[in-house]
Scaffold this motif. Structure first.
Motif, PDB file in Angstrom:
ATOM      1  N   THR A  21     117.339  43.437  91.288  1.00  0.00           N
ATOM      2  CA  THR A  21     118.157  44.509  91.877  1.00  0.00           C
ATOM      3  C   THR A  21     118.007  45.789  91.050  1.00  0.00           C
ATOM      4  OG1 THR A  21     120.161  44.155  90.562  1.00  0.00           O
ATOM      5  CG2 THR A  21     119.855  42.730  92.498  1.00  0.00           C
ATOM      6  N   ASP A  22     118.515  46.903  91.612  1.00  0.00           N
ATOM      7  CA  ASP A  22     118.487  48.178  90.881  1.00  0.00           C
ATOM      8  C   ASP A  22     119.352  48.113  89.615  1.00  0.00           C
ATOM      9  OD1 ASP A  22     116.774  49.313  92.679  1.00  0.00           O
ATOM     10  OD2 ASP A  22     118.346  50.289  93.862  1.00  0.00           O
ATOM     11  N   ASN A  23     120.431  47.319  89.669  1.00  0.00           N
ATOM     12  CA  ASN A  23     121.318  47.203  88.503  1.00  0.00           C
ATOM     13  C   ASN A  23     120.567  46.688  87.279  1.00  0.00           C
ATOM     14  OD1 ASN A  23     123.568  48.161  89.758  1.00  0.00           O
ATOM     15  ND2 ASN A  23     124.391  46.151  90.298  1.00  0.00           N
ATOM     16  N   PHE A  24     119.557  45.855  87.510  1.00  0.00           N
ATOM     17  CA  PHE A  24     118.737  45.324  86.410  1.00  0.00           C
ATOM     18  C   PHE A  24     118.167  46.483  85.589  1.00  0.00           C
ATOM     19  CE2 PHE A  24     114.673  44.089  84.584  1.00  0.00           C
ATOM     20  CZ  PHE A  24     114.931  42.838  84.032  1.00  0.00           C
ATOM     21  N   ARG A  25     117.614  47.460  86.304  1.00  0.00           N
ATOM     22  CA  ARG A  25     117.006  48.600  85.622  1.00  0.00           C
ATOM     23  C   ARG A  25     118.045  49.443  84.898  1.00  0.00           C
ATOM     24  NH1 ARG A  25     114.988  53.669  88.906  1.00  0.00           N
ATOM     25  NH2 ARG A  25     116.185  55.017  87.535  1.00  0.00           N
ATOM     26  N   PHE A  26     119.197  49.705  85.541  1.00  0.00           N
ATOM     27  CA  PHE A  26     120.203  50.593  84.945  1.00  0.00           C
ATOM     28  C   PHE A  26     120.802  49.981  83.675  1.00  0.00           C
ATOM     29  CE2 PHE A  26     120.762  51.950  89.584  1.00  0.00           C
ATOM     30  CZ  PHE A  26     119.787  52.931  89.442  1.00  0.00           C
ATOM     31  N   ILE A  27     121.044  48.676  83.696  1.00  0.00           N
ATOM     32  CA  ILE A  27     121.576  48.016  82.493  1.00  0.00           C
ATOM     33  C   ILE A  27     120.503  48.007  81.400  1.00  0.00           C
ATOM     34  CG2 ILE A  27     122.545  45.867  81.547  1.00  0.00           C
ATOM     35  CD1 ILE A  27     123.418  45.385  84.608  1.00  0.00           C
ATOM     36  N   GLY A  28     119.245  47.821  81.836  1.00  0.00           N
ATOM     37  CA  GLY A  28     118.143  47.857  80.881  1.00  0.00           C
ATOM     38  C   GLY A  28     118.025  49.208  80.194  1.00  0.00           C
ATOM     39  N   GLU A  29     118.292  50.284  80.937  1.00  0.00           N
ATOM     40  CA  GLU A  29     118.244  51.630  80.351  1.00  0.00           C
ATOM     41  C   GLU A  29     119.323  51.785  79.287  1.00  0.00           C
ATOM     42  OE1 GLU A  29     118.192  54.846  83.191  1.00  0.00           O
ATOM     43  OE2 GLU A  29     116.622  53.894  84.366  1.00  0.00           O
ATOM     44  N   SER A  30     120.503  51.180  79.532  1.00  0.00           N
ATOM     45  CA  SER A  30     121.576  51.270  78.526  1.00  0.00           C
ATOM     46  C   SER A  30     121.236  50.439  77.289  1.00  0.00           C
ATOM     47  CB  SER A  30     122.907  50.795  79.121  1.00  0.00           C
ATOM     48  OG  SER A  30     122.971  49.381  79.197  1.00  0.00           O
ATOM     49  N   LEU A  31     120.363  49.446  77.461  1.00  0.00           N
ATOM     50  CA  LEU A  31     119.976  48.582  76.345  1.00  0.00           C
ATOM     51  C   LEU A  31     118.800  49.165  75.560  1.00  0.00           C
ATOM     52  CD1 LEU A  31     120.256  45.907  74.820  1.00  0.00           C
ATOM     53  CD2 LEU A  31     118.892  44.807  76.600  1.00  0.00           C
TER      54      LEU A  31
END
Length: 612
Positions: free
Chosen positions: A329-339
């Motif tokens: 999902t797109d959320n995967f990428r957004f959380i990855g950016e915060s990490l």
């Protein structure tokens, strides 16, 4: 007048015996008291309580030598016995009596000290506590020169005149209770973490000034006054974090299992159809793992440095567990950016510069090529060296058909049987994989903290930077290798800018002249799982490491284990305190040509000059 009770002579004798034999002292005293002495040191922190403040106690527990005791217990004989034990090594002894202040001056640190004596120690306390002002502006610090250096309702720990003759200095410190709501007794948790970190460092710096001026036994660094031994709560918390991290196998779970098959289809469809990647099924329940994660009592860890490291790792694991839930999902990428962070401007500019200086893939026609078996034979010679140095670890090389190229898994070097390698790259790859990744794993395994080999938060960044620097140092870093690191950054930025898989692939192939297969694998790595920005950190790690070396940073501590550039000062602290052991270094550092290249790094060569 408080009726005084004495500590049994037998207990004092046992404590002195342990100090003499250099055994850590951790003794329960009557009425819920506690004495802790990590090692032989010429100071002790004292907190005498009527009703023990658990948070104030935690402040003292950041130190390597403290006694927390009911105010009805007479500890004068105990303190004198400890002083006598230390007097054989140190000329003087420092007692810091600390107490919480909840009265009308509750925003003021008050330091009670002798007149015109030990000014360096007193000033270090004042300067250190003043750091709290950066967070809480109404806090102040006052130095009071007096012979009255204890809480008002108590008597002095020792007679001041007698203490002068024995070479003992007493300083009293009233600490404002600004870290909790005094009406509800609720802790301001996040502020308290900062407060006890500043407190911990301030006491160590003050004691260091005392030792530096008053004794002949000089410590090289104030950090050496910190704790050496790790308690059970810390070891247990570290082990549980490592277990969750290892069981998660994050990268394995977000890497497609059908990338080779999808390449074949992608090529057959003339690069017009987006690949359909499949992933391993999750063998864990992320929700249950998160519950286990937050059942780990990191709030009970007394050492601020280790607590900081483990909190960072816990946050990384939590985000990775959420990413596994959001895979695809797109959320995967957004959380990855915060990490993993967004791409820094300097990293993107460097990537573009590399691809401008080296616009084409370098076609090297080598007179000699190596297959998997031949490469393994060369690698085994290097591995044998470390097998001798780490006889308790299961180091080895495996030739397999289920890995792509070369990779390291813990203490194993995995080599694809069908690999075809330019012989000139042989040494560089060996030092990248064995001389960096396997060696830092082995050094980490030799340390008391499991995170040293499992990896701190964001450890990939420095690990890959260090591995690429190893390639340069042995004279084997190529244009294609540097272009690959740059290409990954460009691809991550393309994805972040909402370009599609095919648009990113086409850009790498057409604008930056990557081969079709290389462009595919770069794009696959970046778009896997729903979008993984992690691949940009490799070039960032190289840039940061080059800046670190140019600014005089030491290379040796970087081999202690697996951590990030942001952790280097913490690692150096733990090495000073002898919590960590000095690492074994890669043997290629002994080569004369490597020393010359390392000197060039220290002089500050540019990244495009790394190509050999």
């Amino acid at each position: 007048m408080i009726e005084q009770h004495h500590i049994a002579a037998e207990l004092i004798e046992t404590i002195c015996k342990n100090i003499t034999e250099n055994v850590p002292v951790n003794v329960a005293l009557p009425r819920k008291g506690l004495l802790h002495i990590d090692k032989l040191l010429p100071f002790i922190c004292v907190y005498r309580f009527k009703e023990r403040d658990v948070y104030f106690s935690r402040l003292l527990k950041t130190q390597a030598s403290y006694v927390i005791v009911d105010e009805s217990i007479d500890i004068s004989h105990l303190l004198e016995a400890i002083r006598l034990m230390t007097s054989e090594k140190f000329d003087t002894f420092l007692i810091l009596e600390l107490w919480p202040n909840e009265d009308s001056l509750r925003n003021q640190f008050q330091i009670y000290a002798p007149k015109n004596k030990s000014l360096e120690t007193v000033n270090a306390l004042s300067d250190g506590f003043s750091e709290i002002k950066k967070t809480l502006s109404n806090v102040s610090c006052k130095i009071i020169q007096t012979e009255f250096r204890h809480p008002k309702h108590l008597t002095s720990l020792l007679d001041i005149n007698a203490s002068k003759k024995s070479g003992t200095l007493i300083i009293g410190i009233s600490i404002p209770v600004v870290y909790k709501n005094t009406y509800t007794n609720k802790l301001f948790t996040l502020f308290f973490r900062k407060f006890y970190t500043i407190f911990s460092e301030t006491i160590k710096r003050a004691v260091y000034e005392f030792i530096r001026v008053q004794t002949t036994d000089a410590f090289e660094n104030y950090l050496m006054l910190g704790k050496t031994h790790i308690d059970e709560v810390t070891l247990s918390s570290d082990a549980k974090l490592a277990e969750i991290s290892e069981g998660m196998s994050f990268l394995l779970r977000v890497t497609p299992v059908n990338s080779n098959e999808e390449w074949d289809k992608f090529e057959q469809n003339q690069f017009k159809t987006v690949p359909s990647f499949k992933y391993r099924l999750l063998a864990i329940d992320p929700e249950l793992e998160k519950r286990k994660l937050y059942n780990i009592p990191l709030d009970l860890i007394e050492d601020p440095t280790i607590a900081f490291i483990l909190r960072g790792k816990r946050l990384e694991i939590e985000k990775q567990l959420i990413m596994l839930e959001e895979r695809g999902t797109d959320n995967f990428r957004f959380i990855g950016e915060s990490l993993y962070g967004v791409i820094r401007e300097d990293v993107l500019a460097t990537a573009e510069h590399i691809l401008k200086v080296y616009p084409q893939t370098e076609n090297i026609k080598s007179s000699k090529r190596l297959n998997g078996v031949e490469f393994a034979a060369y690698a085994q010679r290097e591995m044998n060296h470390y097998v001798e140095l780490f006889p308790d670890l299961d180091l080895g090389i495996e030739i397999r058909d289920d890995v792509a190229g070369i990779m390291v898994s813990k203490s194993k070097l995995l080599i694809n049987i069908e690999m075809d390698l330019d012989a000139n790259r042989c040494d560089a790859l060996i030092q990248h994989e064995i001389g960096t990744h396997i060696l830092t794993y082995c050094n980490g395994k030799s340390q008391p903290l499991k995170q040293m080999y499992e990896g701190f938060e964001g450890y990939d960044q420095l690990q890959e930077g260090l591995a690429v620097i190893a390639e340069y140092l042995v004279g084997g870093l190529t244009v294609n290798r540097l272009r690959l690191l740059a290409g990954r950054v460009i691809a991550v930025q393309s994805m972040v800018d909402n370009a599609s898989f095919i648009e990113t692939f086409d850009m790498l192939r057409e604008t930056y002249s990557f081969s079709e297969r290389t462009a595919y694998y770069i794009t696959m790595r970046v778009f896997r799982g729903g979008g993984l920005t992690k691949d940009a950190v490799y070039l960032a790690g190289l840039i940061d490491l080059m800046a670190y070396l140019k600014n005089g940073g030491k290379l040796e501590p970087l081999y202690t284990g697996k951590f990030n550039v942001t952790h280097i000062k913490l690692i150096e602290e733990l090495l000073y305190r002898k919590v960590l052991k000095e690492p074994i270094l890669p043997r290629f550092l002994d080569r004369n040509d490597v020393k010359l290249r390392l000197q060039k790094l220290r002089e500050g060569i540019t990244i495009v000059e790394l190509v050999n």
